[in-house]
Scaffold this motif. Structure first.
Motif, PDB file in Angstrom:
ATOM      1  N   LEU A 127     -28.459 -24.503 -41.385  1.00 39.37           N
ATOM      2  CA  LEU A 127     -29.871 -24.166 -41.152  1.00 39.37           C
ATOM      3  C   LEU A 127     -30.837 -25.212 -41.699  1.00 39.37           C
ATOM      4  O   LEU A 127     -32.033 -25.121 -41.454  1.00 39.37           O
ATOM      5  N   HIS A 128     -30.326 -26.182 -42.462  1.00 41.62           N
ATOM      6  CA  HIS A 128     -31.244 -27.067 -43.185  1.00 41.62           C
ATOM      7  C   HIS A 128     -31.102 -28.530 -42.761  1.00 41.62           C
ATOM      8  O   HIS A 128     -29.994 -29.017 -42.603  1.00 41.62           O
ATOM      9  N   ASP A 129     -32.256 -29.195 -42.609  1.00 36.60           N
ATOM     10  CA  ASP A 129     -32.244 -30.614 -42.237  1.00 36.60           C
ATOM     11  C   ASP A 129     -31.640 -31.476 -43.339  1.00 36.60           C
ATOM     12  O   ASP A 129     -31.034 -32.500 -43.077  1.00 36.60           O
ATOM     13  N   SER A 130     -31.898 -31.066 -44.593  1.00 35.55           N
ATOM     14  CA  SER A 130     -31.348 -31.869 -45.683  1.00 35.55           C
ATOM     15  C   SER A 130     -31.034 -30.992 -46.890  1.00 35.55           C
ATOM     16  O   SER A 130     -31.514 -29.854 -46.980  1.00 35.55           O
ATOM     17  N   ILE A 131     -30.209 -31.540 -47.769  1.00 38.50           N
ATOM     18  CA  ILE A 131     -29.937 -30.868 -49.050  1.00 38.50           C
ATOM     19  C   ILE A 131     -30.258 -31.876 -50.149  1.00 38.50           C
ATOM     20  O   ILE A 131     -30.265 -33.093 -49.915  1.00 38.50           O
ATOM     21  N   TYR A 132     -30.549 -31.354 -51.333  1.00 38.01           N
ATOM     22  CA  TYR A 132     -30.764 -32.226 -52.493  1.00 38.01           C
ATOM     23  C   TYR A 132     -29.532 -32.159 -53.376  1.00 38.01           C
ATOM     24  O   TYR A 132     -29.094 -31.066 -53.748  1.00 38.01           O
ATOM     25  N   LEU A 133     -29.038 -33.347 -53.700  1.00 42.67           N
ATOM     26  CA  LEU A 133     -27.890 -33.445 -54.595  1.00 42.67           C
ATOM     27  C   LEU A 133     -28.441 -33.648 -55.996  1.00 42.67           C
ATOM     28  O   LEU A 133     -29.332 -34.479 -56.199  1.00 42.67           O
ATOM     29  N   HIS A 134     -27.920 -32.901 -56.986  1.00 49.55           N
ATOM     30  CA  HIS A 134     -28.448 -33.080 -58.348  1.00 49.55           C
ATOM     31  C   HIS A 134     -27.338 -33.066 -59.384  1.00 49.55           C
ATOM     32  O   HIS A 134     -26.207 -32.625 -59.112  1.00 49.55           O
ATOM     33  N   ARG A 135     -27.670 -33.593 -60.554  1.00 53.42           N
ATOM     34  CA  ARG A 135     -26.768 -33.496 -61.709  1.00 53.42           C
ATOM     35  C   ARG A 135     -27.580 -32.917 -62.850  1.00 53.42           C
ATOM     36  O   ARG A 135     -28.597 -33.489 -63.230  1.00 53.42           O
ATOM     37  N   ASP A 136     -27.165 -31.783 -63.358  1.00 61.98           N
ATOM     38  CA  ASP A 136     -27.916 -31.085 -64.417  1.00 61.98           C
ATOM     39  C   ASP A 136     -29.393 -30.952 -64.059  1.00 61.98           C
ATOM     40  O   ASP A 136     -30.265 -31.090 -64.924  1.00 61.98           O
ATOM     41  N   GLY A 137     -29.701 -30.770 -62.803  1.00 67.16           N
ATOM     42  CA  GLY A 137     -31.089 -30.565 -62.377  1.00 67.16           C
ATOM     43  C   GLY A 137     -31.807 -31.846 -61.991  1.00 67.16           C
ATOM     44  O   GLY A 137     -32.837 -31.795 -61.316  1.00 67.16           O
ATOM     45  N   ALA A 138     -31.282 -32.994 -62.365  1.00 65.27           N
ATOM     46  CA  ALA A 138     -31.942 -34.261 -62.004  1.00 65.27           C
ATOM     47  C   ALA A 138     -31.534 -34.638 -60.576  1.00 65.27           C
ATOM     48  O   ALA A 138     -30.329 -34.726 -60.272  1.00 65.27           O
ATOM     49  N   GLY A 158     -36.192 -16.443 -45.954  1.00 68.81           N
ATOM     50  CA  GLY A 158     -35.755 -15.372 -45.063  1.00 68.81           C
ATOM     51  C   GLY A 158     -34.499 -15.775 -44.321  1.00 68.81           C
ATOM     52  O   GLY A 158     -33.713 -16.607 -44.800  1.00 68.81           O
ATOM     53  N   SER A 159     -34.353 -15.225 -43.104  1.00 68.61           N
ATOM     54  CA  SER A 159     -33.106 -15.500 -42.369  1.00 68.61           C
ATOM     55  C   SER A 159     -33.020 -16.961 -41.926  1.00 68.61           C
ATOM     56  O   SER A 159     -31.925 -17.484 -41.706  1.00 68.61           O
ATOM     57  N   LYS A 160     -34.176 -17.657 -41.806  1.00 69.24           N
ATOM     58  CA  LYS A 160     -34.123 -19.074 -41.426  1.00 69.24           C
ATOM     59  C   LYS A 160     -33.573 -19.929 -42.563  1.00 69.24           C
ATOM     60  O   LYS A 160     -33.232 -21.088 -42.362  1.00 69.24           O
ATOM     61  N   THR A 161     -33.550 -19.362 -43.757  1.00 70.36           N
ATOM     62  CA  THR A 161     -33.082 -20.109 -44.929  1.00 70.36           C
ATOM     63  C   THR A 161     -31.720 -19.627 -45.409  1.00 70.36           C
ATOM     64  O   THR A 161     -30.854 -20.426 -45.769  1.00 70.36           O
ATOM     65  N   LEU A 162     -31.524 -18.293 -45.392  1.00 70.18           N
ATOM     66  CA  LEU A 162     -30.312 -17.717 -46.008  1.00 70.18           C
ATOM     67  C   LEU A 162     -29.282 -17.263 -44.980  1.00 70.18           C
ATOM     68  O   LEU A 162     -28.155 -16.942 -45.350  1.00 70.18           O
ATOM     69  N   HIS A 211     -19.968 -28.624 -45.564  1.00 72.65           N
ATOM     70  CA  HIS A 211     -21.017 -29.544 -46.070  1.00 72.65           C
ATOM     71  C   HIS A 211     -21.707 -30.318 -44.952  1.00 72.65           C
ATOM     72  O   HIS A 211     -22.866 -30.683 -45.080  1.00 72.65           O
ATOM     73  N   LYS A 212     -20.966 -30.635 -43.887  1.00 68.69           N
ATOM     74  CA  LYS A 212     -21.524 -31.372 -42.746  1.00 68.69           C
ATOM     75  C   LYS A 212     -22.129 -32.705 -43.150  1.00 68.69           C
ATOM     76  O   LYS A 212     -23.106 -33.178 -42.544  1.00 68.69           O
ATOM     77  N   LEU A 213     -21.558 -33.330 -44.183  1.00 70.19           N
ATOM     78  CA  LEU A 213     -22.112 -34.572 -44.727  1.00 70.19           C
ATOM     79  C   LEU A 213     -21.041 -35.664 -44.782  1.00 70.19           C
ATOM     80  O   LEU A 213     -19.988 -35.455 -45.405  1.00 70.19           O
ATOM     81  N   PRO A 214     -21.291 -36.836 -44.185  1.00 69.23           N
ATOM     82  CA  PRO A 214     -20.334 -37.930 -44.312  1.00 69.23           C
ATOM     83  C   PRO A 214     -20.015 -38.271 -45.776  1.00 69.23           C
ATOM     84  O   PRO A 214     -18.868 -38.540 -46.107  1.00 69.23           O
ATOM     85  N   VAL A 217     -25.490 -21.481 -43.995  1.00 69.50           N
ATOM     86  CA  VAL A 217     -26.732 -21.899 -44.659  1.00 69.50           C
ATOM     87  C   VAL A 217     -26.912 -23.413 -44.511  1.00 69.50           C
ATOM     88  O   VAL A 217     -27.987 -23.901 -44.179  1.00 69.50           O
ATOM     89  N   THR A 218     -25.839 -24.151 -44.732  1.00 65.99           N
ATOM     90  CA  THR A 218     -25.906 -25.609 -44.537  1.00 65.99           C
ATOM     91  C   THR A 218     -26.423 -25.945 -43.145  1.00 65.99           C
ATOM     92  O   THR A 218     -27.251 -26.836 -42.976  1.00 65.99           O
TER      93      THR A 218
END
Ligand code: PLP
Length: 352
Positions: free
Chosen positions: A327-338, A261-265, A43-46, A324-325
């Protein structure tokens, strides 16, 4: 905001699934009296490192000093670095970091021990040392129980470092074989082995059958991925991270092109025979992501009875979620899509 409104390509993490994965493995460890020390490489997330410790983990595992620094500066106080830390510059950083956290490091050679001993002589508190042994992973690690005892004796000859035990990756039946020979040798030498640390998500729930370890290091279990599904260590509903992508072209009826592409996956594939392509599309399970350019993924829809339209968003379970983690500056955390939060992946790209 709903995740369907996010621009693509974008990694999204289902918070409830991740928390359920954390709880489930913690319960297994508690029931079997293993200490859990999650590897944060996935996850690389505190935020998640703190969630794992709140759930009962004794501390965290990192692979790089740069990861340890960030985690220590967010208040995590017990950190294992499972990597030979070597050289003067790193030794200085390690010594400084003991002002913030209790550190231990896994080593397999005397050169790494010299760096640790130098750091230990300047550390605020002694640095813990584990000897890494090879038990089927064919990576680093001492090769014989005798070498493990000799290196442990060398650790004991230095002040500022403290021998605490043994470590291997992954836990296999060979781990038990190694320990069967090694533990009597340590007893004979009068050296206490308090920690025996094993790891790996694929075998995590079988640890109690595999080897007499007392600490478990696991990373991928928090998100899971297509590789873990192929290893039957996770079901689709246990996969917390997905990548959302958009179909940007349908040049032929049996081909679609997505904006990931490969920069994402990443370019990681599954082992031969475990599944083709660069990810799983749960809504189009017979479609295959057969090729990746940096920015585009080419889907073969030949065997897929339903086919996504131009402009449609598709969900992808990546083959290997840790890369994959990264490769990305940030991730979005969601609950049931929100959407609950956009989190910066602070630890990405820490190669030093
Ligand atoms: C030293 C070490 N420990 C633990 C892990 C965690 O493995 P997994 O992601 O399979 O749980 C890894 C993964 O590469 C590792 O290198």
């Amino acid at each position: 905001m709903h995740i369907s409104e996010l621009d693509t390509p974008v990694p999204v993490v289902d918070y409830d699934i991740a928390c359920r994965n954390i709880r489930r493995l913690q319960e297994y460890c508690d029931a079997n009296r293993f200490k859990l020390r999650p590897h944060i490489k996935t996850h690389k997330l505190p935020l998640f490192a703190h969630e794992q410790c709140k759930a009962g983990a004794v501390g965290i595992t990192v692979q790089k000093l740069g990861e340890a620094e960030i985690m220590a500066h967010t208040g995590l106080t017990d950190i294992l670095i499972t990597y030979n830390v070597m050289g003067q510059e790193k030794a200085e950083r390690l010594a400084r970091l003991t002002n913030f956290a209790r550190l231990s490091v896994a080593i397999d050679n005397e050169k790494a021990l010299q760096s640790l001993a130098w750091a230990g002589s300047r550390a605020r508190v002694p640095i813990g040392v584990l000897i890494e042994f090879e038990s089927g992973g064919n990576r680093q690690g001492v090769q014989t129980p005798g070498q493990a005892v000799d290196l442990a004796k060398a650790v004991l000859s230095h002040s500022g470092v403290e021998f605490i035990g043994l470590m291997t990756y992954p836990t296999t039946t060979k781990t038990a074989e190694f320990l069967r020979e090694a533990l009597p040798l340590f007893r004979k030498a009068g050296i206490e082995v308090s920690v025996i640390s094993g790891g790996g998500t694929p075998n995590a729930y079988r640890t109690h059958e595999l080897a007499p370890v007392n600490e478990l290091r696991v990373g991928t279990y928090i998100y899971n991925d297509r590789m873990m599904m192929a290893a039957q260590a996770a079901r689709l509903e246990d996969c917390a991270l997905s990548v959302l992508a958009t179909v940007v072209s349908r040049p032929r009826s049996e081909r679609a092109v997505i904006d990931a592409g490969s920069k994402t996956l990443s370019s990681d594939l599954l082992a031969p025979g475990q599944g083709a392509g660069y990810g799983l599309l749960p809504d189009y399970p017979d479609a295959s992501i057969e090729r990746l350019n940096e920015e585009h993924g080419v889907l073969d829809l030949g065997r897929s009875p339903r086919k996504p339209e131009i402009g449609e968003r598709v969900r992808i379970i990546p083959n290997h979620v840790c890369v994959v983690t990264n490769l990305h500056d940030s991730i979005y955390l969601h609950r049931d899509g929100a959407v609950l939060a956009q989190l910066s992946v602070y630890l990405r790209g820490k190669t030093i």
